[in-house]
Design an enzyme around this catalytic site. Structure first.
Site, mmCIF file in Angstrom:
data_model
loop_
_atom_site.group_PDB
_atom_site.id
_atom_site.type_symbol
_atom_site.label_atom_id
_atom_site.label_comp_id
_atom_site.label_asym_id
_atom_site.label_seq_id
_atom_site.Cartn_x
_atom_site.Cartn_y
_atom_site.Cartn_z
ATOM 1 N N HIS A 123 -2.035 9.080 -2.094
ATOM 2 C CA HIS A 123 -2.054 9.031 -3.663
ATOM 3 C C HIS A 123 -3.307 9.191 -4.281
ATOM 4 C CE1 HIS A 123 2.315 8.059 -3.536
ATOM 5 N NE2 HIS A 123 1.995 7.493 -2.652
ATOM 6 N N ASN A 169 8.170 6.235 -6.093
ATOM 7 C CA ASN A 169 8.151 7.459 -6.005
ATOM 8 C C ASN A 169 8.945 8.611 -6.867
ATOM 9 O OD1 ASN A 169 5.946 7.636 -4.074
ATOM 10 N ND2 ASN A 169 7.094 7.672 -2.289
HETATM 11 FE FE1 HDE Z 1 2.243 3.437 -0.804
HETATM 12 N N1 HDE Z 1 0.258 3.097 -0.525
HETATM 13 N N2 HDE Z 1 2.311 2.670 1.009
HETATM 14 N N3 HDE Z 1 4.144 4.149 -0.851
HETATM 15 N N4 HDE Z 1 1.955 4.126 -2.654
HETATM 16 C C1 HDE Z 1 -0.791 3.265 -1.568
HETATM 17 O O1 HDE Z 1 -2.194 1.695 -2.302
HETATM 18 C C2 HDE Z 1 1.773 2.110 1.694
HETATM 19 C C3 HDE Z 1 5.159 3.684 0.138
HETATM 20 C C4 HDE Z 1 2.976 4.495 -3.365
HETATM 21 O O2 HDE Z 1 -0.822 5.132 -8.263
HETATM 22 C C5 HDE Z 1 -1.889 2.739 -1.266
HETATM 23 O O3 HDE Z 1 -3.366 1.346 -4.291
HETATM 24 C C6 HDE Z 1 2.440 1.549 3.121
HETATM 25 C C7 HDE Z 1 6.491 3.982 -0.174
HETATM 26 C C8 HDE Z 1 2.488 5.125 -4.704
HETATM 27 O O4 HDE Z 1 -2.304 3.931 -7.512
HETATM 28 C C9 HDE Z 1 -2.038 2.083 0.074
HETATM 29 C C10 HDE Z 1 3.433 2.272 3.053
HETATM 30 C C11 HDE Z 1 6.354 4.263 -1.731
HETATM 31 C C12 HDE Z 1 1.128 4.713 -4.374
HETATM 32 C C13 HDE Z 1 -0.363 2.301 0.390
HETATM 33 C C14 HDE Z 1 3.897 2.810 1.803
HETATM 34 C C15 HDE Z 1 5.000 4.437 -1.926
HETATM 35 C C16 HDE Z 1 0.823 4.311 -3.386
HETATM 36 C C17 HDE Z 1 -3.118 3.687 -1.250
HETATM 37 C C18 HDE Z 1 4.508 2.087 4.085
HETATM 38 C C19 HDE Z 1 7.276 4.696 -2.598
HETATM 39 C C20 HDE Z 1 0.053 4.989 -5.566
HETATM 40 C C21 HDE Z 1 -3.812 3.231 -2.659
HETATM 41 C C22 HDE Z 1 4.681 0.708 4.664
HETATM 42 C C23 HDE Z 1 8.235 3.486 -3.011
HETATM 43 C C24 HDE Z 1 -0.228 3.965 -6.512
HETATM 44 C C25 HDE Z 1 -3.104 2.060 -3.130
HETATM 45 C C26 HDE Z 1 -1.272 4.293 -7.606
HETATM 46 C C27 HDE Z 1 -0.440 3.781 -2.714
HETATM 47 C C28 HDE Z 1 0.422 1.648 1.568
HETATM 48 C C29 HDE Z 1 4.805 3.487 1.504
HETATM 49 C C30 HDE Z 1 4.352 4.698 -3.232
HETATM 50 C C31 HDE Z 1 -2.687 2.347 1.116
HETATM 51 C C32 HDE Z 1 1.700 0.837 3.910
HETATM 52 C C33 HDE Z 1 7.701 3.795 0.250
HETATM 53 C C34 HDE Z 1 3.157 5.408 -5.873
HETATM 54 O O5 HDE Z 1 -1.917 0.424 -0.129
#
Ligand code: HDE
Length: 730
Positions: free
Chosen positions: A102, A175
């Site tokens: 992201h 999302n």
């Molecule tokens: Fe994320 N995800 N994600 N994700 N995600 C990040 O956090 C992660 C997942 C989502 O505008 C990171 O600050 C893991 C689902 C958004 O700043 C990180 C898993 C959904 C954003 C991270 C998921 C998301 C992130 C990277 C699986 C939809 C952007 C930067 C277990 C419900 C937020 C940060 C923004 C960002 C980890 C799966 C949505 C690395 C480990 C499912 C919208 O922490």
């Protein structure tokens, strides 16, 4: 007043509850910076407000910002030059690590207003008091591309909302797709590695159309529901404003009695759903890689504030037991037909950021940020996220004090005994920095069993094992349901996307394995894709469970959930010298009547002179504004202008793309010459609307509210012959 789209540099901000106070008089456009410190976004002007002298970071006035300190006029440069050294030092450290996923995103401020109370289900104040407004910050994003990648990548969009509630920040980090690729957090790094650029060559960037992604997906049956969404037009939205948002996981609401109700969160755009075509997306990326961020910025600056309704699906353990899937499995959604949506409030984005870095880049979301009354389900993906987000902020923002940054700081009081660390800006006063203490009223804050967050005491027992629940093993039923819920043209787009993406895979065995999954989803789709790839139909992948034929869910189609009108959409009006002034004026009036916007395109950026001598400024030179940038086009050349355009390759592309992308095309009679040179069939379909008077202009803009003449796609696309049956009546 005609609504020409604003260039987007004038600020039109609306009040939000906790808006930072205005800068002192005369300082509203500081030439240096307004340094924001403290907890709640209060702004301290550190520059000299009167004459605004340039200073160093230490506040030392600078006499010469053009030349470094040298011996004589030709050097050498002296190490003594603290002004040069400080400036270069700071520049060298401007970048922070981009988000690992992201990375490319765009944010805006707004307000959430509750319209229906959920107090019966939760103690969360933000969801309890009807009429209460809560400040929010939203960041939309793509997932795979780097921060500098283009907006129209075929990719999932992040939809992260920070609510600055009176009981602390609530982050709904969702999302634009209600399900996810993997069921267990332990697979997330693999998924992300597979979709991002391949590690040896560092390409392709911001796209899944390569071997590594499809290798992984084809080895992961659980991914195929999300793959269907990813291959649909959901991943090429027209605008952030025309996307839905989903919290994905089940969360819990917990009420004053301690009772728990499961909840799924949905954002429904009042602008209606809308996406672009893949061929359009590819061209938009070239013409305007910032298409989505510009769109949001322009809409907010023009006062056309986008709105989403927040809806919830509420259910209990007994309901969950009746689902033919496990709600803890993030690869499944709960169809709206099974658990209806209950709209509880509306979010309005009404203020652009003042500084992209300070706000959009430094905002730190975390799924674990929940107020009292909101709690977690046992979704194993959610639990991984709950660890990950806090962890990643330390890497990205470099200090545990990232919560002191104004964009992350709660708007309610923050009181605890945490202290020090890099860049601490919220430093407690007084002697007690521990608890319990016997310093009485001066001893600082105390825990509060009544008001504090209490975890729902879910009874748990079981063996400690690395296993995947049996209830997570149906991988194809909802994938099929998604496909059969699409209109014919959307099904065609899914087929086209799969053929495109898999044709970018070099390894035939990966293509074959991918198509083997499609056979468990829809036989026609599998046949179409195999045919499109020029390969025999492989055997079906082995399915852990037989695929169920679930009832179609109309809520899953974009086209079925489009806008009610052309409001907020953009028509590109192509003018030449000598264009009929009355028609142009009538068209502008019609655009205004629908609260849409227009932009004038002309052969020269200096504009045109209409047939009554009026001069009209152009927003775009024709070469810089292909028709992919507009929802509809009006082509209004004079006779002479049409002759000139008919020999211009760019003008012909403008028309033929608008035609191929099924757009509505309003036109003057003279445009016929351009159409025939652009090889538009002589027998024009219903999407061509002659603009010969005010009435015609009005009905053209009304018709544009349908967005596209989708039936045309079956005439203009070779793939259509092999993909789905032409749905039109004989
Ligand atoms: Fe994320 N995800 N994600 N994700 N995600 C990040 O956090 C992660 C997942 C989502 O505008 C990171 O600050 C893991 C689902 C958004 O700043 C990180 C898993 C959904 C954003 C991270 C998921 C998301 C992130 C990277 C699986 C939809 C952007 C930067 C277990 C419900 C937020 C940060 C923004 C960002 C980890 C799966 C949505 C690395 C480990 C499912 C919208 O922490």
């Amino acid at each position: 007043m005609a609504k020409e789209s604003k260039r987007g540099d004038g600020k039109k901000a609306a009040e939000t509850p906790a808006k930072a106070p205005p800068l002192p008089a005369g300082a509203d456009q500081p030439t240096c910076f307004a340094e924001a410190v403290g907890t709640g976004g209060e702004t301290h002007q550190t520059t000299d407000d009167v004459n605004q002298t340039l200073t160093t970071q230490q506040g030392v006035p600078i006499a010469d910002n053009q030349n470094s300190l040298k011996v004589g006029s030709r050097g050498p440069t002296l190490l003594e030059d603290f002004i040069l050294r400080e400036k270069i030092f700071h520049f060298d450290h401007e970048r922070i690590p981009e988000r690992v996923v992201h990375a490319r995103g765009y944010g805006a401020h707004g307000v959430f207003e509750l319209t229906n109370s959920l107090a019966e289900f939760t103690t969360a104040d933000v969801l309890s008091k009807v009429g209460q407004q809560t400040e929010v910050f939203v960041r939309f994003s793509t997932v795979a591309g780097r921060a500098g990648s283009f907006d129209l990548a075929r990719d999932v969009r992040g939809f992260a909302v920070k609510f600055y509630t009176r009981q602390g920040n609530w982050d709904l980090v969702g999302n634009n797709i209600p399900v996810f690729f993997v069921q267990d957090a332990i697979k997330f790094p693999d998924l992300v590695h597979a979709v991002k650029e391949e590690p040896d060559r560092a390409f392709p960037q911001a796209q899944s159309a390569h071997d590594n992604f499809w290798d992984f997906a084809s080895l992961m049956p659980e991914a195929w529901h999300m793959v269907m969404w990813q291959m649909s037009d959901r991943t090429i939205p027209r605008s952030f404003r025309t996307m839905e948002g989903f919290g994905v996981h089940s969360f819990r609401l917990v009420n004053a009695e301690g009772a728990s109700t499961f909840v799924k969160f949905h954002w429904k755009p009042r602008q209606g759903l809308q996406s672009v075509l893949w061929n359009e997306a590819v061209k938009i990326n070239g013409a305007d890689p910032d298409f989505h961020r510009r769109d949001l910025w322009d809409a907010i600056n023009a006062g056309d504030f986008p709105q989403w309704d927040l809806a919830v699906q509420l259910f209990g353990d007994e309901d969950a037991a009746k689902f033919d899937f496990d709600h803890l499995d993030a690869t499944k959604l709960i169809p709206e037909e099974i658990v209806p949506l209950r709209i509880v409030g509306t979010m309005t984005l009404n203020r652009n950021v003042d500084n992209f870095f300070a706000e959009t880049e430094q905002v730190a979301f975390c799924t674990q940020n929940v107020p009292p009354g909101i709690d977690f389900s046992d979704d194993p993906l959610l639990h991984g996220r709950n660890f990950s987000y806090l962890d990643t902020q330390l890497k990205r923002l470099g200090s545990p004090n990232f919560t002191h940054l104004p964009i992350n700081a709660p708007r309610c009081p923050v009181m605890n005994f945490q202290q020090d660390g890099h860049m601490a800006m919220r430093n407690p006063k007084g002697r007690a920095n521990y608890e319990p203490n016997s310093w009485g009223a001066e001893g600082g804050p105390r825990e509060n069993a009544e008001a504090g967050h209490r975890s729902y005491p879910a009874p748990l027992e079981g063996e400690k094992r690395r296993v995947r629940s049996e209830t997570f093993s149906d991988h194809y039923s909802q994938a099929r349901q998604f496909f059969v819920s699409q209109t014919a043209v959307e099904q065609k787009h899914i087929g086209d996307a799969l053929v495109f993406e898999l044709s970018k895979c070099e390894r035939v065995d990966i293509r074959t394995r991918a198509v083997s999954h499609l056979r468990n989803i829809d036989e026609d789709l599998a046949t179409t894709v195999a045919d499109g790839l020029g390969m025999p139909l492989p055997d079906a992948a082995v399915a852990a469970r037989p695929t169920l034929d679930l009832a179609p869910s109309p809520a899953l189609s974009i086209i079925e959930n489009g806008p009610a009108s052309f409001k907020g959409r953009k028509v590109g009006i192509l003018l030449t010298d000598g264009t009929d002034a009355a028609i142009f004026a009538a068209l502008v009036k019609a655009v205004d009547g629908e609260a849409a916007v227009y932009e004038v395109i002309a052969p020269k950026i200096g504009g045109v002179t209409l047939d009554d001598g009026t001069k009209v400024a152009a927003r775009h030179k024709l070469d810089g504004a292909p028709s992919v940038l507009f929802d509809a086009v009006a082509i209004l050349p004079s006779e002479e202008g049409a002759q000139m355009l008919a020999s211009d390759a760019v003008a012909k592309d403008f028309v033929s793309d608008a035609f191929a992308h099924c757009k509505f095309i309003g036109h003057s009679a003279a445009a016929a010459e351009l159409f025939s040179e652009a090889r538009i069939p002589a027998e024009r379909d219903a999407g061509f609307i002659p603009l010969d008077g005010a009435k015609a202009c009005k009905s053209f803009i009304e018709q544009c509210g349908e967005l596209r003449l989708w039936t045309r796609e079956f005439d203009v696309d070779l793939d259509a012959k092999t993909v789905v049956t032409d749905p039109r009546p004989e």
